[in-house]
Design an enzyme around this catalytic site. Structure first.
Site, PDB file in Angstrom:
ATOM      1  N   THR A 164       0.863  -1.195   0.000  1.00  0.00           N
ATOM      2  CA  THR A 164       0.000   0.000   0.000  1.00  0.00           C
ATOM      3  C   THR A 164       0.891   1.233   0.000  1.00  0.00           C
ATOM      4  O   THR A 164       1.985   1.215   0.558  1.00  0.00           O
ATOM      5  CB  THR A 164      -0.879  -0.018   1.276  1.00  0.00           C
ATOM      6  OG1 THR A 164      -1.822  -1.077   1.164  1.00  0.00           O
ATOM      7  CG2 THR A 164      -1.602   1.307   1.501  1.00  0.00           C
ATOM      8  N   ILE A 192     -13.498  -3.767   1.510  1.00  0.00           N
ATOM      9  CA  ILE A 192     -12.923  -2.428   1.634  1.00  0.00           C
ATOM     10  C   ILE A 192     -12.006  -2.415   2.848  1.00  0.00           C
ATOM     11  O   ILE A 192     -12.381  -2.887   3.927  1.00  0.00           O
ATOM     12  CB  ILE A 192     -14.038  -1.368   1.789  1.00  0.00           C
ATOM     13  CG1 ILE A 192     -14.895  -1.334   0.506  1.00  0.00           C
ATOM     14  CG2 ILE A 192     -13.454   0.011   2.065  1.00  0.00           C
ATOM     15  CD1 ILE A 192     -16.210  -0.604   0.662  1.00  0.00           C
ATOM     16  N   GLY A 193     -10.799  -1.908   2.668  1.00  0.00           N
ATOM     17  CA  GLY A 193      -9.838  -1.860   3.761  1.00  0.00           C
ATOM     18  C   GLY A 193      -9.846  -0.520   4.472  1.00  0.00           C
ATOM     19  O   GLY A 193     -10.794   0.268   4.387  1.00  0.00           O
ATOM     20  N   ASP A 194      -8.752  -0.254   5.158  1.00  0.00           N
ATOM     21  CA  ASP A 194      -8.647   0.968   5.962  1.00  0.00           C
ATOM     22  C   ASP A 194      -8.321   2.211   5.144  1.00  0.00           C
ATOM     23  O   ASP A 194      -8.647   3.337   5.536  1.00  0.00           O
ATOM     24  CB  ASP A 194      -7.558   0.801   7.021  1.00  0.00           C
ATOM     25  CG  ASP A 194      -6.202   0.530   6.363  1.00  0.00           C
ATOM     26  OD1 ASP A 194      -6.067  -0.524   5.711  1.00  0.00           O
ATOM     27  OD2 ASP A 194      -5.296   1.386   6.475  1.00  0.00           O
ATOM     28  N   THR A 214      -0.660   1.809   6.801  1.00  0.00           N
ATOM     29  CA  THR A 214      -0.458   0.653   5.928  1.00  0.00           C
ATOM     30  C   THR A 214      -0.433  -0.591   6.801  1.00  0.00           C
ATOM     31  O   THR A 214      -0.044  -0.524   7.970  1.00  0.00           O
ATOM     32  CB  THR A 214       0.847   0.785   5.124  1.00  0.00           C
ATOM     33  OG1 THR A 214       1.188  -0.499   4.575  1.00  0.00           O
ATOM     34  CG2 THR A 214       2.021   1.265   5.984  1.00  0.00           C
ATOM     35  N   GLY A 215      -0.836  -1.721   6.235  1.00  0.00           N
ATOM     36  CA  GLY A 215      -0.839  -2.961   7.009  1.00  0.00           C
ATOM     37  C   GLY A 215      -2.169  -3.663   6.890  1.00  0.00           C
ATOM     38  O   GLY A 215      -2.875  -3.517   5.887  1.00  0.00           O
ATOM     39  N   HIS A 216      -2.520  -4.405   7.923  1.00  0.00           N
ATOM     40  CA  HIS A 216      -3.711  -5.252   7.874  1.00  0.00           C
ATOM     41  C   HIS A 216      -4.959  -4.386   8.045  1.00  0.00           C
ATOM     42  O   HIS A 216      -5.258  -3.890   9.132  1.00  0.00           O
ATOM     43  CB  HIS A 216      -3.613  -6.305   8.977  1.00  0.00           C
ATOM     44  CG  HIS A 216      -4.693  -7.311   8.902  1.00  0.00           C
ATOM     45  ND1 HIS A 216      -5.655  -7.463   9.872  1.00  0.00           N
ATOM     46  CD2 HIS A 216      -5.004  -8.201   7.933  1.00  0.00           C
ATOM     47  CE1 HIS A 216      -6.499  -8.409   9.512  1.00  0.00           C
ATOM     48  NE2 HIS A 216      -6.127  -8.875   8.340  1.00  0.00           N
ATOM     49  N   GLY A 217      -5.679  -4.199   6.933  1.00  0.00           N
ATOM     50  CA  GLY A 217      -6.748  -3.206   6.892  1.00  0.00           C
ATOM     51  C   GLY A 217      -7.842  -3.422   7.915  1.00  0.00           C
ATOM     52  O   GLY A 217      -8.325  -2.459   8.534  1.00  0.00           O
TER      53      GLY A 217
HETATM   54  N1  GLY Z   1      -3.960  -1.535   4.393  1.00  0.00           N
HETATM   55  C1  GLY Z   1      -4.458  -1.849   3.134  1.00  0.00           C
HETATM   56  C2  GLY Z   1      -5.568  -2.781   3.174  1.00  0.00           C
HETATM   57  O1  GLY Z   1      -5.653  -3.618   4.070  1.00  0.00           O
HETATM   58  O2  GLY Z   1      -6.384  -2.723   2.299  1.00  0.00           O
END
Ligand code: GLY
Length: 293
Positions: A164, A192-194, A214-217
């Site tokens: 990301t 949809i992520g963060d 960035t990372g686990h949305g």
């Molecule tokens: N951080 C990006 C996503 O998880 O979509």
């Protein structure tokens, strides 16, 4: 001389050693592009958008060209941009391919009618505003196909969200933040992520600061990482301490991983990640440069 600063990230994850220098170089190019916009008299919002466009064009990163694929083998893009002046925001979610999703998000911000559009609605908005609708495979790289194949074959875990991209810029008066991503490899259609959610992956407020995560949305959404950074800045934390406390909260609250880049309300940088790598670069219009992973 115009005062200004730009910080960017190229995603939190675990980039193999042999590719780290290329990721850092990509981030450094994006910073230069953002600073060039400031030199030409552009705003923080213009600079953050331009820096992210450069990263969207770079196939090394999981955004624009090079975005990862969902479980159906499709590109669905999330992107958002926020202006610290007036808390103006535009975001697109699970959007079909366009070359620069961040530019569509900017157009939505400028129109001011809605803050977020998803899927067909985002696509229709983009076309109505002169953006070219690309073919389904126009943004797909061999590396993105290989990553999905590895997940399908059980050689890699689904859910990789490395790569990301994001930028935070300050133009001496205003701060802006922008984030763009393909999301997670093998994600469900419509996930949809963060990144396009204000207060999660993207946030900016003049006089306080801006952040791109960035990372686990899913974890960043649940933890409210962007809000955590801005609340810490508002309480007087430095940009570095605000970044560190948001990542600590992400980990203690969800057990998950990620990273943030931050500029405070005066353009001072901070960053933190609890992943093996997070490529980043920072520069100012007075000649400071720094970068790493
Ligand atoms: N951080 C990006 C996503 O998880 O979509």
């Amino acid at each position: 001389m115009t005062v200004g600063a730009v910080i960017v990230h190229g995603g939190a994850g675990s980039v193999p050693e042999e590719r780290r220098a290329a990721h850092v170089a990509g981030c450094a190019r994006a910073v230069e592009a953002g600073l060039e916009v400031l030199r030409a008299g552009g705003s923080a919002l213009d600079a953050a958008q331009r820096a992210v466009e450069v990263l969207e064009d770079d196939p090394l990163f999981n955004a624009g060209y090079g975005a990862c694929l969902n479980e159906a083998g499709e590109v669905e893009l999330d992107a958002a941009v926020m202006d610290g002046a007036g808390l103006r925001f535009g975001g697109v979610c699970a959007m079909p391919p366009v070359r620069h999703p961040i530019a569509v998000a900017r157009a939505l911000l400028e129109e001011g009618r809605h803050a977020l559009l998803a899927d067909h609605g985002a696509d229709a908005f983009a076309v109505a505003h002169g953006f070219e609708r690309l073919s389904a495979d126009a943004l797909i790289t061999p590396a993105a196909r290989a990553r999905l194949e590895a997940v399908r074959a059980g050689r890699a875990e689904s859910g990789w969200a490395g790569g990301t991209v994001g930028a935070v810029a300050w133009d001496g008066a205003h701060v802006a933040a922008a984030t763009s991503t393909g999301g997670m490899v093998g994600k469900a259609r419509g996930r949809i992520g963060d990144s396009p959610i204000p207060g999660a992956g993207t946030l900016a407020e003049d006089g306080v600061g801006g952040v791109s995560a960035t990372g686990h949305g899913e974890a960043i959404l649940r933890s409210g990482t962007g809000h955590h950074v801005v609340a810490a800045l508002r309480a007087g934390a430095s940009a570095s301490d605000a970044a560190a406390s948001a990542i600590a909260a992400l980990h203690s609250g969800t057990g998950s991983t990620g990273g943030v880049i931050v500029l405070d309300g005066a353009g001072r940088p901070g960053r933190a990640n609890n992943t093996e790598t997070m490529s980043w670069a920072y520069g100012t219009s007075t000649g400071e440069r720094d970068a790493g992973w």
